[in-house]
Design an enzyme around this catalytic site. Structure first.
Site, PDB file in Angstrom:
ATOM      1  N   HIS A 213       0.807  -1.214   0.000  1.00  0.00           N
ATOM      2  CA  HIS A 213       0.000   0.000   0.000  1.00  0.00           C
ATOM      3  C   HIS A 213       0.848   1.275   0.000  1.00  0.00           C
ATOM      4  O   HIS A 213       0.322   2.360  -0.213  1.00  0.00           O
ATOM      5  CB  HIS A 213      -1.007  -0.041   1.160  1.00  0.00           C
ATOM      6  CG  HIS A 213      -2.171  -0.924   0.849  1.00  0.00           C
ATOM      7  ND1 HIS A 213      -3.475  -0.573   1.066  1.00  0.00           N
ATOM      8  CD2 HIS A 213      -2.209  -2.171   0.300  1.00  0.00           C
ATOM      9  CE1 HIS A 213      -4.276  -1.554   0.669  1.00  0.00           C
ATOM     10  NE2 HIS A 213      -3.525  -2.534   0.208  1.00  0.00           N
ATOM     11  N   SER A 217       0.094  -1.245  -6.292  1.00  0.00           N
ATOM     12  CA  SER A 217       0.276  -2.416  -7.140  1.00  0.00           C
ATOM     13  C   SER A 217       1.066  -2.081  -8.396  1.00  0.00           C
ATOM     14  O   SER A 217       0.924  -1.002  -8.961  1.00  0.00           O
ATOM     15  CB  SER A 217      -1.087  -2.970  -7.556  1.00  0.00           C
ATOM     16  OG  SER A 217      -1.765  -3.497  -6.453  1.00  0.00           O
ATOM     17  N   LYS A 241     -13.961  -8.198  -8.714  1.00  0.00           N
ATOM     18  CA  LYS A 241     -13.110  -9.034  -9.562  1.00  0.00           C
ATOM     19  C   LYS A 241     -12.412 -10.117  -8.731  1.00  0.00           C
ATOM     20  O   LYS A 241     -12.322 -11.270  -9.147  1.00  0.00           O
ATOM     21  CB  LYS A 241     -12.078  -8.162 -10.274  1.00  0.00           C
ATOM     22  CG  LYS A 241     -11.274  -8.921 -11.321  1.00  0.00           C
ATOM     23  CD  LYS A 241     -10.446  -7.995 -12.178  1.00  0.00           C
ATOM     24  CE  LYS A 241      -9.633  -8.786 -13.185  1.00  0.00           C
ATOM     25  NZ  LYS A 241      -8.906  -7.912 -14.118  1.00  0.00           N
ATOM     26  N   GLU A 285       6.194 -33.902  -0.610  1.00  0.00           N
ATOM     27  CA  GLU A 285       4.988 -33.346  -1.210  1.00  0.00           C
ATOM     28  C   GLU A 285       5.366 -32.653  -2.515  1.00  0.00           C
ATOM     29  O   GLU A 285       6.487 -32.153  -2.667  1.00  0.00           O
ATOM     30  CB  GLU A 285       4.358 -32.341  -0.235  1.00  0.00           C
ATOM     31  CG  GLU A 285       3.689 -33.008   0.945  1.00  0.00           C
ATOM     32  CD  GLU A 285       2.341 -33.580   0.601  1.00  0.00           C
ATOM     33  OE1 GLU A 285       2.285 -34.678   0.034  1.00  0.00           O
ATOM     34  OE2 GLU A 285       1.328 -32.913   0.887  1.00  0.00           O
TER      35      GLU A 285
END
Lengths: 420, 182
Positions: A213, A217, A241, A285
């Site tokens: 923030h 972005s 979205k 895994e």
């Protein structure tokens, strides 16, 4: 928005003392977000929601789990058979772990493709890698808890990695085990860590979001927000979205939970742990497989461990290895190809991780391992110097208009080389 | 984009928002149920819901405490005197009035859950030498509630008589506490 006078007065009263409403408004409602984010930007929020799902299912599973070698396996079977909806909680948690890694890997590759780790987002990226490493530790310890054969031998192999440390290695492993082998003290402390570490992850996530923030972005063009015209408010545009993307994700997630719950699991882990019998085929895994392949590619105990650890740790310094000033791969013709070669290399390493470690697989494993490090240590620094990039557009809104309202052919969503 | 948004009429948008939110809330509630239900008693806990007791070893005047679903159950082989006392006092004024006949299946056997209805302590009185209180039944050491020979509350802070668990006599000497069909 019309608001009852008393309500708004109460909100103001609270906000003057604890500014939760203005804070929420600033960070999730009016929060300016680049208007051109594509669906690859959904995976951060999906990861956040899975983290919550993992914590909640984990809390309820812990209410019925017993961390003791005598009863751990049975307590998991009891969850599956006797506890109301225990099967659902466990399958959500088990498959949730795999989903978490899939989502995180996509999220990381997205960051690599669009150069989201570059100036000024280096700390944002580092916090993300820290989350990833903590997740790996958490997942490993969680996998030990059901106390099946894979739990036991996986834990044995992984903890034995520490014996490679010169001088103190053996003491360190005994200390980690709380005994001379993996036993009740080990499983008990792993349970405690497995329960605690998600809280640490939440803490790092908060820092990750805090850093996000501040810098805001990144976006598919990889250019900075220049004006208000380049952004839209987070709510309702990206809340909707993100929710839509989460719905699609849930369909896939729940398909596995309800129809293929053991798709990601190893059958051997439904055999109770037996310290006297090692299963013929030990595999970690799936989400550890690329690194496992790196470990096996190096014909030296300490070297293998260093290469494997280095394979993860190198992500921390990625912002400084990639010297190109251009962020998005859209404007980097060579990097764009090399990115996909790198993705293929990682997938290939993962595939090799479940092959027997011999013959041609060993050779391929070494080539793929070499290429993994070559990409980070040679290719990325060199590309920054020698790659000729396409011209980068000046601002998001102009480019956006070209993509969405122009008369050009319908290439919406495709990689388009513009301004060339 | 703005052209698209402009075409959406407000009532339609409001309907979509309301219906989506409603469905979302129903979905969230449905998703919450497995979590809530998972901490209810599990199948293995419910499976041990009945306890079998051999009565032949309990002499007249003696009592036995057994565990049923983890709770203490008092089985009292009452003497003729105790039975008479319980029946005679049916008409006395009580905190939680109930006749002795309503509380037993066979008059010589009193079966009650040994948990004081005040705050859950274990009243004394079913073992020889225990303090039984003024009414010859049970005395709760925590806050002084006193029960009679039928397990009825007679004085003290407890509001209700000692609870009667579901039970049945399989034969003359075997008692099953819990679900009869189990």
């Amino acid at each position: 928005m019309k608001k009852d006078n008393n309500t708004s007065r109460l909100m103001t009263w609270i906000d003057d003392r604890l500014p939760i409403f203005s804070y929420a408004n600033k960070n999730v409602i009016d929060y300016p977000t680049p208007k051109n984010l594509n669906y690859w930007w959904n995976f951060g929020s999906i990861a956040g929601i899975i983290l919550v799902i993992m914590i909640i299912t984990g809390i309820f599973l812990a209410m019925n789990y017993q961390p003791h070698t005598d009863v751990a396996f049975q307590s998991v079977e009891r969850i599956m058979r006797d506890v109301n909806y225990g099967w659902l909680l466990r399958y959500l948690h088990m498959n949730g772990a795999s989903m978490f890694f899939i989502v995180i890997y996509i999220h990381m590759f997205r960051g690599m493709y669009f150069g989201s780790y570059k100036n000024p987002r280096e700390i944002l990226w580092i916090m993300g890698v820290a989350i990833y490493v903590t997740m790996m530790a958490t997942a490993f310890m969680g996998y030990v808890l059901p106390w099946g054969q894979m739990s036991f031998w996986g834990a044995t192999v992984i903890t034995n990695l520490f014996t490679t440390i010169p001088l103190v290695g053996d003491y360190l492993v005994t200390w980690i085990w709380g005994g001379f082998t993996i036993d009740s003290p080990t499983i008990n402390r792993f349970f405690v860590w497995h329960y605690l570490m998600p809280a640490i992850i939440v803490g790092i996530v908060i820092v990750h979001l805090w850093a996000l923030h501040v810098t805001k972005s990144n976006n598919p063009l990889g250019i900075d927000i220049k004006s208000k015209k380049d952004t839209i408010p987070f709510h309702p545009y990206y809340t909707i979205k993100d929710l839509f993307g989460f719905g699609v994700f849930l369909i896939i997630f729940l398909y596995f939970v309800f129809f293929q719950p053991n798709f990601f699991a190893e059958a051997d882990n439904y055999i109770p742990a037996n310290p006297m019998v090692t299963p013929p085929h030990i595999v970690p895994e799936w989400y550890f497989l690329p690194f496992y392949a790196i470990l096996r590619a190096i014909p030296d105990k300490l070297g293998g461990v260093i290469a494997m650890g280095g394979g993860v740790m190198i992500l921390f310094i990625l912002p400084w290895l990639d010297t190109s000033k251009v962020r998005s791969a859209r404007y980097r013709p060579i990097f764009k190809v090399m990115f996909w070669v790198f993705v293929a290399d990682v997938l290939f390493l993962g595939w090799l991780g479940i092959r027997p470690s011999e013959g041609i697989y060993l050779t391929w494993g070494r080539i793929a391992t070499f290429y993994y490090f070559f990409h980070f240590l040679v290719l990325l620094p060199a590309l920054g110097k020698y790659e000729k990039c396409y011209p980068v557009p000046d601002d998001i809104s102009e480019e956006f208009l070209k993509d969405h309202c122009g008369d050009t052919d319908d290439t919406d969503g495709k990689e388009e080389k513009t301004n060339a | 984009m703005s052209k698209l948004l402009g075409k959406i009429s407000c009532p339609k948008r409001e309907f979509l928002l309301a219906s989506t939110s409603t469905l979302g809330a129903v979905g969230a509630a449905a998703a919450a149920w497995p979590f809530i239900d998972s901490i209810n008693p599990a199948a293995d806990v419910l499976a041990v819901s009945s306890t079998e007791v051999d009565l032949s070893s309990i002499a007249v005047g003696e009592g036995l405490g057994v565990l049923w679903r983890g709770k203490p159950v008092f089985i009292k082989h009452r003497t003729a005197e105790e039975i008479k006392q319980a029946q005679d006092e049916d008409s006395v004024e009580m905190i939680d009035p109930q006749t002795d006949a309503d509380r037993v299946q066979k008059t010589e056997w009193l079966v009650v859950i040994g948990i004081c209805t005040h705050l859950g302590c274990l009243p004394s009185g079913h073992l020889p030498g225990d303090k039984k209180g003024e009414f010859g039944g049970w005395f709760c050491p925590c806050h002084g509630s006193q029960y009679d020979t039928s397990g009825r509350i007679r004085s003290g802070p407890a509001p209700l008589n000692l609870e009667i668990p579901p039970y049945a006599f399989k034969d003359d000497t075997t008692l099953i506490i819990g679900d009869a069909e189990a």
